[in-house]
Scaffold this motif. Structure first.
Motif, PDB file in Angstrom:
ATOM      1  N   ASP A  61      31.896   9.183 -65.582  1.00 10.36           N
ATOM      2  CA  ASP A  61      31.925   8.150 -66.620  1.00 10.36           C
ATOM      3  C   ASP A  61      33.365   7.832 -66.995  1.00 10.36           C
ATOM      4  N   ASP A  62      34.212   7.626 -65.985  1.00 12.33           N
ATOM      5  CA  ASP A  62      35.638   7.401 -66.242  1.00 12.33           C
ATOM      6  C   ASP A  62      36.185   6.335 -65.291  1.00 12.33           C
ATOM      7  N   PRO A  63      36.170   5.063 -65.731  1.00  6.74           N
ATOM      8  CA  PRO A  63      36.623   3.990 -64.840  1.00  6.74           C
ATOM      9  C   PRO A  63      38.066   4.132 -64.375  1.00  6.74           C
ATOM     10  N   PHE A  64      38.970   4.608 -65.246  1.00  6.89           N
ATOM     11  CA  PHE A  64      40.365   4.731 -64.789  1.00  6.89           C
ATOM     12  C   PHE A  64      40.484   5.764 -63.690  1.00  6.89           C
ATOM     13  N   TRP A  65      39.798   6.878 -63.834  1.00 14.11           N
ATOM     14  CA  TRP A  65      39.865   7.923 -62.806  1.00 14.11           C
ATOM     15  C   TRP A  65      39.434   7.356 -61.453  1.00 14.11           C
ATOM     16  N   LEU A  66      38.338   6.589 -61.450  1.00 11.64           N
ATOM     17  CA  LEU A  66      37.883   5.975 -60.198  1.00 11.64           C
ATOM     18  C   LEU A  66      38.872   4.946 -59.689  1.00 11.64           C
ATOM     19  N   ARG A  67      39.479   4.181 -60.598  1.00 10.26           N
ATOM     20  CA  ARG A  67      40.489   3.221 -60.179  1.00 10.26           C
ATOM     21  C   ARG A  67      41.661   3.946 -59.497  1.00 10.26           C
ATOM     22  N   LEU A  68      42.079   5.095 -60.067  1.00 10.08           N
ATOM     23  CA  LEU A  68      43.225   5.823 -59.538  1.00 10.08           C
ATOM     24  C   LEU A  68      42.939   6.373 -58.147  1.00 10.08           C
ATOM     25  N   VAL A  69      41.812   7.048 -57.971  1.00 12.57           N
ATOM     26  CA  VAL A  69      41.531   7.653 -56.663  1.00 12.57           C
ATOM     27  C   VAL A  69      41.144   6.611 -55.623  1.00 12.57           C
ATOM     28  N   SER A  70      40.820   5.372 -56.072  1.00 11.23           N
ATOM     29  CA  SER A  70      40.520   4.277 -55.139  1.00 11.23           C
ATOM     30  C   SER A  70      41.749   3.491 -54.725  1.00 11.23           C
ATOM     31  N   ASP A  71      42.908   3.854 -55.234  1.00 11.03           N
ATOM     32  CA  ASP A  71      44.115   3.081 -54.937  1.00 11.03           C
ATOM     33  C   ASP A  71      44.331   3.021 -53.421  1.00 11.03           C
ATOM     34  N   PRO A  72      44.547   1.827 -52.876  1.00  7.37           N
ATOM     35  CA  PRO A  72      44.648   1.703 -51.413  1.00  7.37           C
ATOM     36  C   PRO A  72      45.808   2.479 -50.815  1.00  7.37           C
ATOM     37  N   ARG A  73      46.855   2.739 -51.595  1.00  8.80           N
ATOM     38  CA  ARG A  73      47.975   3.513 -51.060  1.00  8.80           C
ATOM     39  C   ARG A  73      47.564   4.963 -50.791  1.00  8.80           C
ATOM     40  N   LEU A  74      46.668   5.487 -51.610  1.00  7.65           N
ATOM     41  CA  LEU A  74      46.137   6.828 -51.361  1.00  7.65           C
ATOM     42  C   LEU A  74      45.131   6.815 -50.218  1.00  7.65           C
ATOM     43  N   LEU A  75      44.265   5.795 -50.202  1.00  4.76           N
ATOM     44  CA  LEU A  75      43.274   5.704 -49.123  1.00  4.76           C
ATOM     45  C   LEU A  75      43.936   5.480 -47.772  1.00  4.76           C
ATOM     46  N   ASP A  76      45.059   4.759 -47.757  1.00  6.98           N
ATOM     47  CA  ASP A  76      45.774   4.558 -46.500  1.00  6.98           C
ATOM     48  C   ASP A  76      46.267   5.885 -45.919  1.00  6.98           C
ATOM     49  N   ILE A  77      46.709   6.788 -46.796  1.00  6.37           N
ATOM     50  CA  ILE A  77      47.120   8.112 -46.322  1.00  6.37           C
ATOM     51  C   ILE A  77      45.917   8.861 -45.776  1.00  6.37           C
ATOM     52  N   ALA A  78      44.836   8.893 -46.554  1.00  2.00           N
ATOM     53  CA  ALA A  78      43.641   9.617 -46.122  1.00  2.00           C
ATOM     54  C   ALA A  78      43.100   9.080 -44.801  1.00  2.00           C
ATOM     55  N   GLU A  79      43.136   7.763 -44.634  1.00  2.25           N
ATOM     56  CA  GLU A  79      42.563   7.146 -43.438  1.00  2.25           C
ATOM     57  C   GLU A  79      43.231   7.629 -42.162  1.00  2.25           C
ATOM     58  N   GLN A  80      44.503   7.939 -42.233  1.00  2.42           N
ATOM     59  CA  GLN A  80      45.205   8.406 -41.035  1.00  2.42           C
ATOM     60  C   GLN A  80      44.676   9.745 -40.527  1.00  2.42           C
ATOM     61  N   PHE A  81      43.988  10.490 -41.410  1.00  2.77           N
ATOM     62  CA  PHE A  81      43.543  11.831 -41.041  1.00  2.77           C
ATOM     63  C   PHE A  81      42.030  11.983 -40.947  1.00  2.77           C
ATOM     64  N   ILE A  82      41.277  11.118 -41.641  1.00  6.63           N
ATOM     65  CA  ILE A  82      39.813  11.253 -41.579  1.00  6.63           C
ATOM     66  C   ILE A  82      39.123   9.955 -41.161  1.00  6.63           C
ATOM     67  N   GLY A  83      39.872   8.892 -40.878  1.00 11.63           N
ATOM     68  CA  GLY A  83      39.269   7.659 -40.423  1.00 11.63           C
ATOM     69  C   GLY A  83      38.998   6.667 -41.540  1.00 11.63           C
ATOM     70  N   PRO A  84      38.440   5.492 -41.201  1.00 14.10           N
ATOM     71  CA  PRO A  84      38.356   4.373 -42.137  1.00 14.10           C
ATOM     72  C   PRO A  84      37.176   4.411 -43.103  1.00 14.10           C
ATOM     73  N   ASN A  85      36.213   5.294 -42.893  1.00 19.39           N
ATOM     74  CA  ASN A  85      35.033   5.356 -43.757  1.00 19.39           C
ATOM     75  C   ASN A  85      35.182   6.544 -44.706  1.00 19.39           C
ATOM     76  N   ILE A  86      35.548   6.242 -45.949  1.00 16.72           N
ATOM     77  CA  ILE A  86      36.056   7.273 -46.856  1.00 16.72           C
ATOM     78  C   ILE A  86      35.212   7.343 -48.126  1.00 16.72           C
ATOM     79  N   ALA A  87      34.849   8.565 -48.506  1.00 15.36           N
ATOM     80  CA  ALA A  87      34.174   8.819 -49.778  1.00 15.36           C
ATOM     81  C   ALA A  87      34.970   9.855 -50.559  1.00 15.36           C
ATOM     82  N   LEU A  88      34.774   9.855 -51.869  1.00 13.04           N
ATOM     83  CA  LEU A  88      35.363  10.879 -52.722  1.00 13.04           C
ATOM     84  C   LEU A  88      34.362  12.010 -52.879  1.00 13.04           C
TER      85      LEU A  88
END
Length: 277
Positions: A61-88
């Motif tokens: 129940d925390d929109p900012f927390w979800l906004r932060l972990v959804s930031d594309p700059r973080l997802l771009d890092i994760a994608e290099q190691f686990i691929g393009p289909n990403i969940a938290l």
């Protein structure tokens, strides 16, 4: 993408060799100022929790927390190691207050996680400057080549997890202090032995752990009642029948912290558009 593909190849080689990597200056100062405000807001909202225990159950129940972990700059890092289909899978602020911040004893994350298979990447976002004197993250370089090890309960000393790996398995001569400025990111493997010392300095040390999984990884024992075991879909496509994903919370001025773009519907917004906020 933050890093060119040719660099990504070298990064993967370093990651496979050492079990961790550093990415300096990933997120901008304005967003990090909001993250610092968020931590203070959470501490006011949940005064019964130690600041090291702003845990993943709070994210549902925390929109900012979800906004932060959804930031594309973080997802771009994760994608290099686990691929393009990403969940938290999970996320947790560990905020060590000045002079009395608890240590995190040596451990491997994979011991605690109900994931099948254990395909996951941990991002550690430095909310404050992270230094040896205020209890920065430390890793045992190369320890991810070990299997998941036996650990023991430690309630004789105040610490964040109350567990540690048996000392004979930890070669502290290979320990590396991950010194970072606010907005920097490190990543580490689920088998990497890591921890951090107590904060006895006058400087707060806050970091946000973020656990990203490919959508092919199953979160076991998940339910709506245990949101940290349900997860959120962040990028790409889900795999049918693998996981249940929670809906993103809608921002409510009466319940939630105000932040830039707080009225945006992050459930439907393409993550690349977050850069415009």
């Amino acid at each position: 993408m933050i890093l060119m593909d040719t660099t990504a190849t070298n990064l993967k080689e370093q990651y496979e060799r050492n079990g961790y990597l550093l990415f300096p200056q990933v997120l901008d100062k304005d967003l990090m100022d909001e993250a610092k405000e968020h931590v203070e807001w959470l501490q006011r909202k949940f005064p019964e929790l130690r600041p090291e225990q702003l845990h993943t159950d709070l994210i549902k129940d925390d929109p900012f927390w979800l906004r932060l972990v959804s930031d594309p700059r973080l997802l771009d890092i994760a994608e290099q190691f686990i691929g393009p289909n990403i969940a938290l899978f999970a996320s947790h602020y560990i905020c060590k207050p000045p002079y009395k911040g608890q240590p995190v004893l040596w451990h491997q994350d994979g011991v605690f996680w109900p994931l099948k298979p254990m395909e996951v990447i941990s991002l550690w976002l430095s909310v404050d400057d992270s230094l040896p004197e205020n209890g920065c993250l430390r890793v045992i370089s190369g320890s991810h080549h070990l299997d998941l090890l036996h650990f023991r309960k430690r309630d004789d000393v105040e610490n964040v997890l109350e567990y540690e790996i048996e000392p004979e398995f930890v070669d502290e001569s290979k320990a590396v202090d991950l010194v970072m400025k606010s907005g920097g990111v490190s990543i580490h493997h689920p088998n990497t032995i890591h921890g951090s010392n107590a904060n006895l300095s006058p400087l707060r040390r806050c970091g946000l752990t973020i656990r990203y999984i490919p959508t092919s990884t199953q979160i076991l024992q998940h339910s709506v009642e245990k949101p940290g075991r349900s997860g959120f879909m962040l990028r790409g496509n889900a795999v049918e029948g693998v996981n249940h994903y929670l809906p993103f919370p809608k921002w409510d001025a009466a319940k939630h912290m105000s932040f830039r773009g707080c009225e945006t519907d992050y459930q439907t917004l393409r993550t690349s558009d977050l850069n415009r906020l």
